[in-house]
Scaffold this motif. Sequence first.
Motif, PDB file in Angstrom:
ATOM      1  N   ASP A  61      -7.097  -7.744 -11.313  1.00 27.54           N
ATOM      2  CA  ASP A  61      -7.313  -6.319 -11.109  1.00 27.54           C
ATOM      3  C   ASP A  61      -6.886  -5.944  -9.695  1.00 27.54           C
ATOM      4  O   ASP A  61      -6.764  -6.801  -8.813  1.00 27.54           O
ATOM      5  CB  ASP A  61      -8.788  -5.984 -11.341  1.00 27.54           C
ATOM      6  CG  ASP A  61      -8.990  -4.534 -11.747  1.00 27.54           C
ATOM      7  OD1 ASP A  61      -7.998  -3.766 -11.729  1.00 27.54           O
ATOM      8  OD2 ASP A  61     -10.124  -4.162 -12.089  1.00 27.54           O
ATOM      9  N   ARG A  62      -6.652  -4.633  -9.469  1.00 33.73           N
ATOM     10  CA  ARG A  62      -6.174  -4.161  -8.168  1.00 33.73           C
ATOM     11  C   ARG A  62      -7.167  -4.457  -7.036  1.00 33.73           C
ATOM     12  O   ARG A  62      -8.366  -4.294  -7.253  1.00 33.73           O
ATOM     13  CB  ARG A  62      -5.928  -2.648  -8.251  1.00 33.73           C
ATOM     14  CG  ARG A  62      -5.127  -2.104  -7.112  1.00 33.73           C
ATOM     15  CD  ARG A  62      -4.742  -0.664  -7.280  1.00 33.73           C
ATOM     16  NE  ARG A  62      -5.933   0.193  -7.248  1.00 33.73           N
ATOM     17  CZ  ARG A  62      -6.216   1.126  -8.141  1.00 33.73           C
ATOM     18  NH1 ARG A  62      -5.405   1.320  -9.146  1.00 33.73           N
ATOM     19  NH2 ARG A  62      -7.307   1.842  -8.042  1.00 33.73           N
ATOM     20  N   PRO A  63      -6.641  -4.862  -5.862  1.00 35.37           N
ATOM     21  CA  PRO A  63      -5.235  -5.083  -5.530  1.00 35.37           C
ATOM     22  C   PRO A  63      -4.709  -6.341  -6.202  1.00 35.37           C
ATOM     23  O   PRO A  63      -5.312  -7.409  -6.132  1.00 35.37           O
ATOM     24  CB  PRO A  63      -5.233  -5.211  -4.006  1.00 35.37           C
ATOM     25  CG  PRO A  63      -6.614  -5.701  -3.663  1.00 35.37           C
ATOM     26  CD  PRO A  63      -7.529  -5.088  -4.680  1.00 35.37           C
ATOM     27  N   SER A  77       0.859  -1.178   0.000  1.00 34.06           N
ATOM     28  CA  SER A  77       0.000   0.000   0.000  1.00 34.06           C
ATOM     29  C   SER A  77       0.896   1.228   0.000  1.00 34.06           C
ATOM     30  O   SER A  77       1.991   1.209   0.572  1.00 34.06           O
ATOM     31  CB  SER A  77      -0.908   0.033   1.237  1.00 34.06           C
ATOM     32  OG  SER A  77      -1.766  -1.084   1.268  1.00 34.06           O
ATOM     33  N   TYR A  78       0.422   2.301  -0.635  1.00 35.96           N
ATOM     34  CA  TYR A  78       1.201   3.528  -0.602  1.00 35.96           C
ATOM     35  C   TYR A  78       0.250   4.723  -0.571  1.00 35.96           C
ATOM     36  O   TYR A  78      -0.877   4.665  -1.090  1.00 35.96           O
ATOM     37  CB  TYR A  78       2.173   3.624  -1.778  1.00 35.96           C
ATOM     38  CG  TYR A  78       1.563   3.416  -3.136  1.00 35.96           C
ATOM     39  CD1 TYR A  78       0.960   4.473  -3.826  1.00 35.96           C
ATOM     40  CD2 TYR A  78       1.598   2.171  -3.758  1.00 35.96           C
ATOM     41  CE1 TYR A  78       0.411   4.296  -5.080  1.00 35.96           C
ATOM     42  CE2 TYR A  78       1.050   1.979  -5.023  1.00 35.96           C
ATOM     43  CZ  TYR A  78       0.458   3.040  -5.668  1.00 35.96           C
ATOM     44  OH  TYR A  78      -0.093   2.856  -6.907  1.00 35.96           O
ATOM     45  N   PRO A  95       7.702  -3.915   1.067  1.00 39.60           N
ATOM     46  CA  PRO A  95       6.386  -4.526   1.270  1.00 39.60           C
ATOM     47  C   PRO A  95       5.698  -3.975   2.511  1.00 39.60           C
ATOM     48  O   PRO A  95       6.338  -3.720   3.537  1.00 39.60           O
ATOM     49  CB  PRO A  95       6.707  -6.019   1.445  1.00 39.60           C
ATOM     50  CG  PRO A  95       8.061  -6.209   0.860  1.00 39.60           C
ATOM     51  CD  PRO A  95       8.785  -4.917   1.077  1.00 39.60           C
ATOM     52  N   SER A  96       4.382  -3.783   2.402  1.00 38.65           N
ATOM     53  CA  SER A  96       3.587  -3.412   3.577  1.00 38.65           C
ATOM     54  C   SER A  96       3.321  -4.627   4.446  1.00 38.65           C
ATOM     55  O   SER A  96       3.014  -4.500   5.632  1.00 38.65           O
ATOM     56  CB  SER A  96       2.249  -2.798   3.134  1.00 38.65           C
ATOM     57  OG  SER A  96       2.459  -1.731   2.237  1.00 38.65           O
ATOM     58  N   GLY A  97       3.418  -5.812   3.857  1.00 37.56           N
ATOM     59  CA  GLY A  97       3.231  -7.060   4.576  1.00 37.56           C
ATOM     60  C   GLY A  97       3.806  -8.203   3.774  1.00 37.56           C
ATOM     61  O   GLY A  97       4.004  -8.083   2.561  1.00 37.56           O
ATOM     62  N   GLY A  98       4.108  -9.298   4.431  1.00 39.33           N
ATOM     63  CA  GLY A  98       4.688 -10.444   3.752  1.00 39.33           C
ATOM     64  C   GLY A  98       6.201 -10.324   3.644  1.00 39.33           C
ATOM     65  O   GLY A  98       6.819  -9.439   4.250  1.00 39.33           O
ATOM     66  N   SER A  99       6.818 -11.189   2.865  1.00 38.41           N
ATOM     67  CA  SER A  99       8.273 -11.186   2.754  1.00 38.41           C
ATOM     68  C   SER A  99       8.707 -11.202   1.293  1.00 38.41           C
ATOM     69  O   SER A  99       8.047 -11.786   0.440  1.00 38.41           O
ATOM     70  CB  SER A  99       8.875 -12.394   3.486  1.00 38.41           C
ATOM     71  OG  SER A  99       8.535 -13.600   2.835  1.00 38.41           O
ATOM     72  N   ALA A 132      -2.007  -1.643  -3.684  1.00 35.25           N
ATOM     73  CA  ALA A 132      -1.609  -2.053  -5.027  1.00 35.25           C
ATOM     74  C   ALA A 132      -1.534  -3.561  -5.161  1.00 35.25           C
ATOM     75  O   ALA A 132      -1.915  -4.115  -6.201  1.00 35.25           O
ATOM     76  CB  ALA A 132      -0.254  -1.430  -5.374  1.00 35.25           C
ATOM     77  N   LEU A 133      -1.024  -4.246  -4.141  1.00 36.99           N
ATOM     78  CA  LEU A 133      -0.837  -5.693  -4.183  1.00 36.99           C
ATOM     79  C   LEU A 133      -1.409  -6.307  -2.914  1.00 36.99           C
ATOM     80  O   LEU A 133      -1.375  -5.699  -1.841  1.00 36.99           O
ATOM     81  CB  LEU A 133       0.650  -6.049  -4.282  1.00 36.99           C
ATOM     82  CG  LEU A 133       1.439  -5.452  -5.452  1.00 36.99           C
ATOM     83  CD1 LEU A 133       2.930  -5.737  -5.294  1.00 36.99           C
ATOM     84  CD2 LEU A 133       0.930  -5.986  -6.786  1.00 36.99           C
ATOM     85  N   ALA A 134      -1.936  -7.529  -3.032  1.00 37.11           N
ATOM     86  CA  ALA A 134      -2.525  -8.192  -1.872  1.00 37.11           C
ATOM     87  C   ALA A 134      -2.327  -9.697  -1.973  1.00 37.11           C
ATOM     88  O   ALA A 134      -2.756 -10.322  -2.947  1.00 37.11           O
ATOM     89  CB  ALA A 134      -4.028  -7.869  -1.762  1.00 37.11           C
TER      90      ALA A 134
END
Length: 261
Positions: free
Chosen positions: A213-215, A14-15, A62-66, A25-27
């Motif tokens: 599509d986003r995320p 997220s940004y 990353p906002s989360g994960g590795s 943006a990504l999940a």
Amino acid sequence: MSTAYIELKDVYLSYPVASGSSIQALAGLDLRVGRGDFVCLVGPSGCGKSSLLRLLAGFFQPSGGSLLIDGKPTDGPDSSRGMVFQQAELYPWLTVFENVEFGPKMRGAEAALRRVEVERCLRLVRLWEFKDAYPYELSGGMQQRAAIARVLANDCELLLMDEPFGALDALTREHLQEELLSLWRQTGKTIIFVTHSVEEAVYLGTDVLVMTDRPGTISTRFHSPFSRVGGSDLSRSIKALPEFVRLREEVLACIWTNNAG
């Protein structure tokens, strides 16, 4: 299972935006890429393809994960990763030659070796005769070719390419597809390549990844054998093969299914 060169596990990104809110943006994105793979990312506009490249480049965290590259987390950009953006990011006060020379010069490469490498890269993208020109004197497509040459001159382990051929005419695009494949086959570099052209993705990639599509996350991964066939004289015949057409249509159908809603 063998160790991946690039490994993302349950990655979120997220940004913030100017309004004060944030964009996810990504999940939940999972991705493994082997050393020497040529991975093409396709999907709808705004699905997070470019964000994923910037994450791999180290511009975002990353906002989360590795996220691991060569077994190590990223803590910012470094010289082992090079990125070609959608728009050429050239230094306007430097000539084409000086722009391409910049990276090797900063690494302390000898002047004679720099000249040999810069000439090789500029001839590769058909810009050697414009080596003394400034960016403003070039067309948009020529500027992009210079940007590609600049990244190639840095000899990065990982090439991150964000629609690098989108501004090029059809003949130049086809030429650079072949040159990029030749470079990849010769060096074994790992390439992550974003494109809106499904045909280009199927032709270039060892793998084609379709994003939702986003995320964004990875919906489907297709293996593509055509990049290993080799030979520019085979390009048009390969793209006319029934199995090539079939895979292209499968990837397109997947993209349409992801955006049916």
